[in-house]
Scaffold this active site. Sequence first.
Site, PDB file in Angstrom:
ATOM      1  N   CYS A   2       0.842  -1.191   0.000  1.00 25.41           N
ATOM      2  CA  CYS A   2       0.000   0.000   0.000  1.00 25.41           C
ATOM      3  C   CYS A   2       0.880   1.245   0.000  1.00 25.41           C
ATOM      4  O   CYS A   2       2.109   1.163   0.077  1.00 25.41           O
ATOM      5  CB  CYS A   2      -0.907  -0.005   1.229  1.00 25.41           C
ATOM      6  SG  CYS A   2      -1.977  -1.461   1.347  1.00 25.41           S
ATOM      7  N   LEU A  77      -3.676  -1.551  -1.488  1.00 22.96           N
ATOM      8  CA  LEU A  77      -3.575  -2.765  -2.292  1.00 22.96           C
ATOM      9  C   LEU A  77      -4.177  -3.864  -1.428  1.00 22.96           C
ATOM     10  O   LEU A  77      -3.582  -4.281  -0.429  1.00 22.96           O
ATOM     11  CB  LEU A  77      -2.122  -3.080  -2.643  1.00 22.96           C
ATOM     12  CG  LEU A  77      -1.908  -4.362  -3.455  1.00 22.96           C
ATOM     13  CD1 LEU A  77      -2.534  -4.251  -4.831  1.00 22.96           C
ATOM     14  CD2 LEU A  77      -0.415  -4.683  -3.578  1.00 22.96           C
ATOM     15  N   ALA A  78      -5.357  -4.333  -1.781  1.00 19.46           N
ATOM     16  CA  ALA A  78      -6.114  -5.246  -0.919  1.00 19.46           C
ATOM     17  C   ALA A  78      -5.608  -6.674  -1.080  1.00 19.46           C
ATOM     18  O   ALA A  78      -5.816  -7.297  -2.116  1.00 19.46           O
ATOM     19  CB  ALA A  78      -7.599  -5.161  -1.257  1.00 19.46           C
ATOM     20  N   GLU A 103       2.118  -6.203   6.042  1.00 16.74           N
ATOM     21  CA  GLU A 103       1.379  -7.386   6.481  1.00 16.74           C
ATOM     22  C   GLU A 103       1.865  -7.786   7.880  1.00 16.74           C
ATOM     23  O   GLU A 103       3.068  -7.805   8.134  1.00 16.74           O
ATOM     24  CB  GLU A 103       1.602  -8.569   5.527  1.00 16.74           C
ATOM     25  CG  GLU A 103       1.380  -8.247   4.050  1.00 16.74           C
ATOM     26  CD  GLU A 103      -0.070  -7.990   3.691  1.00 16.74           C
ATOM     27  OE1 GLU A 103      -0.963  -8.308   4.522  1.00 16.74           O
ATOM     28  OE2 GLU A 103      -0.331  -7.462   2.599  1.00 16.74           O
ATOM     29  N   ASP A 124      -5.416  -7.669   8.856  1.00 16.35           N
ATOM     30  CA  ASP A 124      -4.331  -8.055   9.762  1.00 16.35           C
ATOM     31  C   ASP A 124      -3.722  -6.851  10.463  1.00 16.35           C
ATOM     32  O   ASP A 124      -3.057  -7.000  11.491  1.00 16.35           O
ATOM     33  CB  ASP A 124      -3.251  -8.808   8.972  1.00 16.35           C
ATOM     34  CG  ASP A 124      -2.754  -8.005   7.789  1.00 16.35           C
ATOM     35  OD1 ASP A 124      -3.565  -7.732   6.871  1.00 16.35           O
ATOM     36  OD2 ASP A 124      -1.565  -7.645   7.752  1.00 16.35           O
ATOM     37  N   SER A 367       9.532 -14.034  -2.904  1.00 19.99           N
ATOM     38  CA  SER A 367      10.813 -13.880  -3.585  1.00 19.99           C
ATOM     39  C   SER A 367      11.960 -14.210  -2.633  1.00 19.99           C
ATOM     40  O   SER A 367      11.757 -14.405  -1.433  1.00 19.99           O
ATOM     41  CB  SER A 367      10.951 -12.453  -4.125  1.00 19.99           C
ATOM     42  OG  SER A 367      12.081 -12.307  -4.937  1.00 19.99           O
ATOM     43  N   GLY A 368      13.184 -14.259  -3.172  1.00 20.44           N
ATOM     44  CA  GLY A 368      14.324 -14.769  -2.410  1.00 20.44           C
ATOM     45  C   GLY A 368      15.329 -13.740  -1.932  1.00 20.44           C
ATOM     46  O   GLY A 368      16.471 -14.100  -1.609  1.00 20.44           O
TER      47      GLY A 368
END
Length: 616
Positions: A2, A77-78, A103, A124, A367-368
């Site tokens: 977001c 951004l949901a 998050e 969350d 991702s890494g």
Amino acid sequence: MCGILAVLGCIEGSQAKRVRVLELSRRLISVRDRELGLEEERRKLIIGNGYCRLKHRGPDWSGIYQKAGFYLSHQRLAIIDPASGDQPLFNEDRSIVVTVNGEIYNHEQLQQLLTNHQFRTGSDCEVIAHLYEEYGEDFVGLLDGMFSFVLLDTHDNSFIVARDAIGITSLYIGWGFDGSVWVSSELKGLHDECEHFESFPPGNLYSSKSGGFKRWYNPPWYNEGIPSTPYDPLVLRKAFENAVIKRLMTDVPFGVLLSGGLDSSLVAAVVARSFLSSKVSKHWGPQLHSFCIGLEGSPDLKAGREVADYLGTIHHEFQFTVQDGIDAIEDVIYHIETYDVTTIRASTPMFLMSRKIKSLGVKMVLSGEGSDEIFGGYLYFHKAPNKEELHRETCRKIKALHQYDCLRANKSSSAWGLEVRVPFLDKEFINVAMDIDPEWKMIKPDQGRIEKWVLRKAFDDEENPYLPKHILYRQKEQFSDGVGYSWIDGLKEHAATHVTDRMMANAKFVYPHNSPLTKEAYFYRMIFERFFPQNSASLTVPGGASIACSTAKAIEWDAEWSKNLDPSGRAAVGVHASAYDAPMPNSGVVGKASSKLINKKAKMVDVSNPGLTVST
């Protein structure tokens, strides 16, 4: 990811100020910017390209809270609870207001500590408002996730601002002439409004009550003391699996980035093993989606395809040309807000790939990023003189991630409304990995121990293999190299056509801070300064010499490196399988030069693994 923008304690609490905050948060840069001091040429450049300030980060919804001279806005951004999780969020009587980007993976566990509170949404992030009521400013350490937030306590109009431990989410803070404090997910939200602004330090909290920063994240490794815990591969494996699984929390379609390198392949392998038993498979189907980008015939495309076949993912492969990347450079620099050479090289293909991924309806990927910093995975670590130096360098690299790989992953994906989650930067996993005696991380080719051996060995399961052996022991390939070696070479050649020798001769006078040392660096700096001309903006970008992504301190490990400075992994002459010839042609200072490769051999190597035996 977001986008958040907050203006705190400004003198003006009018409708006009509210409109301005909305404009900065969600709208195109407008003609009104000219009245606020933007030069005509730069204004036309920005408007002509149709740039937004923060709306790209959160295209799903916009929200704003205002009370007197305090404004908290949010571009959403949901990902979790798309139906009811709009922000700003509140406590029960709406006296605590919070706007959050990120998050909180342990929000369900935290709610168990708050049984006397009523939750109004499934978000969350709502837990933050209630935790503040219970614990005051000291609650931040309870959060497990990636986040940046602004919280306003309307009882006394005090506020706090906080950023996650490593700086996975981007955040900036600035100060206005009227005594106001500005907070924004990106530079472009505040750089025209503040007298001074800077990157908000990761792992810190800013409190209006104390008027300054304080560090809330203080793990044992942060002071760079040398750990002595013996290496236990199963403990390391379990910690990483937990880090991956907790990041499968989503209410929208998701996938994994899969370059075929060790790090992204391990993330994909763990997700693939956990996928069918997870809640997300019930909503989004039984097969995992994976994504890769590269030039035609690049190492990453080949390796990514092979890993995808092995894991059984639905694989999406995107090809781009050098010209496609060059055409996107200005957009990339505007969005990632840096002139760092390595970051721009790697961000461009990720920027292009993120647009493709979002067009397929996917809103989140794993991702890494972070593994190389934690385990000493960059090729220059081959020259680490001892375990003490290796450990201190990994500490320095982790502390700087928010200026490099985290910035790239966050902003190049957020440009298209895509969220990237990075399990290697899980707090608990970092504690486990950084507590290992660094002697185990030392690279010892004569013993079959290549870079990141401890990580490779932890997943080298003979009975139930996670990955093919040659992928598990594939040589480290930096993302900007792995997408195709001609990508970097093409960038250098393009820059050489736009930057003259005379310009380079005066670089230290034109750009006295972080003076560009190559034509490629000068080219990026010119673009950056057009978008962000303030001195504060240039100070947010790190500088210093680098070899294969090293810190300046690590260059001392090899006297020859100072003659061959380039952040590409191919600059590690004698280590990389397709290293630059030594000394590397100085394509950035005088004229145009192409890079010549030596020691050409296969990029996938099988390495013997004496020592520890791992079994399920």
